[in-house]
Design a protein around this motif. Structure first.
Motif, mmCIF file in Angstrom:
data_model
loop_
_atom_site.group_PDB
_atom_site.id
_atom_site.type_symbol
_atom_site.label_atom_id
_atom_site.label_comp_id
_atom_site.label_asym_id
_atom_site.label_seq_id
_atom_site.Cartn_x
_atom_site.Cartn_y
_atom_site.Cartn_z
ATOM 1 N N PHE A 1 -22.771 18.809 -8.984
ATOM 2 C CA PHE A 1 -22.528 20.189 -9.398
ATOM 3 C C PHE A 1 -23.227 20.523 -10.700
ATOM 4 O O PHE A 1 -23.763 21.606 -10.857
ATOM 5 C CB PHE A 1 -21.032 20.479 -9.533
ATOM 6 N N ALA A 2 -23.219 19.612 -11.621
ATOM 7 C CA ALA A 2 -23.843 19.881 -12.907
ATOM 8 C C ALA A 2 -25.328 20.109 -12.731
ATOM 9 O O ALA A 2 -25.906 20.998 -13.340
ATOM 10 C CB ALA A 2 -23.592 18.739 -13.869
ATOM 11 N N CYS A 3 -25.928 19.319 -11.910
ATOM 12 C CA CYS A 3 -27.355 19.484 -11.656
ATOM 13 C C CYS A 3 -27.609 20.806 -10.968
ATOM 14 O O CYS A 3 -28.571 21.491 -11.263
ATOM 15 C CB CYS A 3 -27.868 18.337 -10.794
ATOM 16 N N ALA A 4 -26.762 21.163 -10.052
ATOM 17 C CA ALA A 4 -26.938 22.406 -9.318
ATOM 18 C C ALA A 4 -26.809 23.590 -10.259
ATOM 19 O O ALA A 4 -27.531 24.572 -10.140
ATOM 20 C CB ALA A 4 -25.902 22.504 -8.212
ATOM 21 N N ALA A 5 -25.897 23.504 -11.167
ATOM 22 C CA ALA A 5 -25.678 24.605 -12.091
ATOM 23 C C ALA A 5 -26.911 24.844 -12.934
ATOM 24 O O ALA A 5 -27.308 25.979 -13.147
ATOM 25 C CB ALA A 5 -24.486 24.307 -12.978
ATOM 26 N N ILE A 6 -27.510 23.816 -13.401
ATOM 27 C CA ILE A 6 -28.700 23.959 -14.226
ATOM 28 C C ILE A 6 -29.817 24.582 -13.412
ATOM 29 O O ILE A 6 -30.503 25.470 -13.876
ATOM 30 C CB ILE A 6 -29.169 22.604 -14.763
ATOM 31 N N ALA A 7 -29.986 24.105 -12.228
ATOM 32 C CA ALA A 7 -31.046 24.643 -11.391
ATOM 33 C C ALA A 7 -30.810 26.110 -11.161
ATOM 34 O O ALA A 7 -31.736 26.908 -11.135
ATOM 35 C CB ALA A 7 -31.091 23.908 -10.074
ATOM 36 N N ALA A 8 -29.594 26.439 -10.985
ATOM 37 C CA ALA A 8 -29.254 27.824 -10.778
ATOM 38 C C ALA A 8 -29.618 28.627 -12.002
ATOM 39 O O ALA A 8 -30.059 29.759 -11.891
ATOM 40 C CB ALA A 8 -27.776 27.967 -10.496
ATOM 41 N N LEU A 9 -29.432 28.079 -13.113
ATOM 42 C CA LEU A 9 -29.745 28.774 -14.353
ATOM 43 C C LEU A 9 -31.211 29.090 -14.443
ATOM 44 O O LEU A 9 -31.613 30.049 -15.076
ATOM 45 C CB LEU A 9 -29.356 27.899 -15.542
ATOM 46 N N ALA A 10 -31.985 28.294 -13.810
ATOM 47 C CA ALA A 10 -33.423 28.513 -13.850
ATOM 48 C C ALA A 10 -33.781 29.900 -13.350
ATOM 49 O O ALA A 10 -34.716 30.522 -13.825
ATOM 50 C CB ALA A 10 -34.138 27.463 -13.026
ATOM 51 N N CYS B 1 -35.114 19.692 -13.218
ATOM 52 C CA CYS B 1 -34.602 18.369 -12.861
ATOM 53 C C CYS B 1 -33.523 17.977 -13.853
ATOM 54 O O CYS B 1 -33.713 18.065 -15.063
ATOM 55 C CB CYS B 1 -35.724 17.343 -12.870
ATOM 56 N N PHE B 2 -32.367 17.565 -13.303
ATOM 57 C CA PHE B 2 -31.220 17.197 -14.121
ATOM 58 C C PHE B 2 -30.981 15.692 -14.049
ATOM 59 O O PHE B 2 -31.012 15.112 -12.981
ATOM 60 C CB PHE B 2 -29.976 17.930 -13.625
ATOM 61 N N THR B 3 -30.732 15.136 -15.212
ATOM 62 C CA THR B 3 -30.419 13.720 -15.297
ATOM 63 C C THR B 3 -29.072 13.585 -15.983
ATOM 64 O O THR B 3 -28.863 14.144 -17.063
ATOM 65 C CB THR B 3 -31.488 12.959 -16.105
ATOM 66 N N SER B 4 -28.148 12.888 -15.341
ATOM 67 C CA SER B 4 -26.810 12.674 -15.899
ATOM 68 C C SER B 4 -26.864 11.621 -16.994
ATOM 69 O O SER B 4 -27.792 10.824 -17.077
ATOM 70 C CB SER B 4 -25.857 12.199 -14.796
ATOM 71 N N ASP B 5 -25.829 11.596 -17.818
ATOM 72 C CA ASP B 5 -25.693 10.600 -18.877
ATOM 73 C C ASP B 5 -24.400 9.832 -18.616
ATOM 74 O O ASP B 5 -23.326 10.353 -18.893
ATOM 75 C CB ASP B 5 -25.645 11.284 -20.241
ATOM 76 N N PRO B 6 -24.460 8.641 -18.039
ATOM 77 C CA PRO B 6 -25.648 7.872 -17.657
ATOM 78 C C PRO B 6 -26.229 8.379 -16.340
ATOM 79 O O PRO B 6 -25.528 8.986 -15.540
ATOM 80 C CB PRO B 6 -25.107 6.455 -17.503
ATOM 81 N N PRO B 7 -27.520 8.100 -16.102
ATOM 82 C CA PRO B 7 -28.156 8.528 -14.854
ATOM 83 C C PRO B 7 -27.420 7.953 -13.638
ATOM 84 O O PRO B 7 -26.832 6.875 -13.707
ATOM 85 C CB PRO B 7 -29.568 7.937 -14.953
ATOM 86 N N ASN B 8 -27.447 8.731 -12.522
ATOM 87 C CA ASN B 8 -26.804 8.225 -11.299
ATOM 88 C C ASN B 8 -27.560 8.719 -10.073
ATOM 89 O O ASN B 8 -28.526 9.472 -10.180
ATOM 90 C CB ASN B 8 -25.323 8.620 -11.256
ATOM 91 N N GLU B 9 -27.103 8.304 -8.891
ATOM 92 C CA GLU B 9 -27.786 8.613 -7.636
ATOM 93 C C GLU B 9 -27.754 10.099 -7.271
ATOM 94 O O GLU B 9 -28.472 10.542 -6.387
ATOM 95 C CB GLU B 9 -27.192 7.789 -6.479
#
Length: 138
Positions: A5-14, A89-97
């Motif tokens: 979801f976090a990655c999706a949110a950022i992309a959406a922000l784009a 492109c979103f990278t989690s902290d720590p990175p994950n799959e």
């Protein structure tokens, strides 16, 4: 998985980036042009990301290249993002799959847009400012 979801949110922000306004007729062409911005690049702010099943999650994009959010289970996530070749492109902290890149559609007048991940997930993204406007209009 909802950590995505976090990655999706950022992309959406784009998709929330708006084109520069047209210059007024009385402005001269001798003025130096504004610096170009990356169309579709994430715009810092608070958003709500809604998945195809109707699940909505909060998401924040920061000007320093970081993001944060909370999924429906109450789990907080954070990380960093980059924008290149029309994708965020979103990278989690720590990175994950679940880390992935997103391509956003052009934003509607209220800033809402959709975004599709490289993994085929589609979300709708709405800026908090648009949500505040809906509340005020009710």
């Amino acid at each position: 998985m909802r950590k995505l979801f976090a990655c999706a949110a950022i992309a959406a922000l784009a998709a929330c980036s708006q084109p520069a306004p047209e210059p007024a007729a009385e402005e001269t062409t001798a003025a130096a042009p504004e610096p170009a911005t990356d169309a579709g690049a994430p715009v810092p702010g608070d958003y709500t990301v809604t998945y195809e099943d109707g699940t909505a999650t909060p998401f924040t994009v920061n000007a320093d290249g970081t993001w944060s959010g909370t999924n429906p289970a109450g789990e907080a996530s954070k990380g960093t993002y980059t924008f290149a070749d029309g994708k965020t492109c979103f990278t989690s902290d720590p990175p994950n799959e679940n880390d992935t890149c997103w391509t956003a559609s052009p934003a509607a007048a209220d800033g809402t847009f959709s975004s599709v991940s490289d993994k085929g997930v589609t979300v709708s993204v709405k800026p908090a400012a648009a949500q505040a406007g809906e509340t005020a209009a009710e």
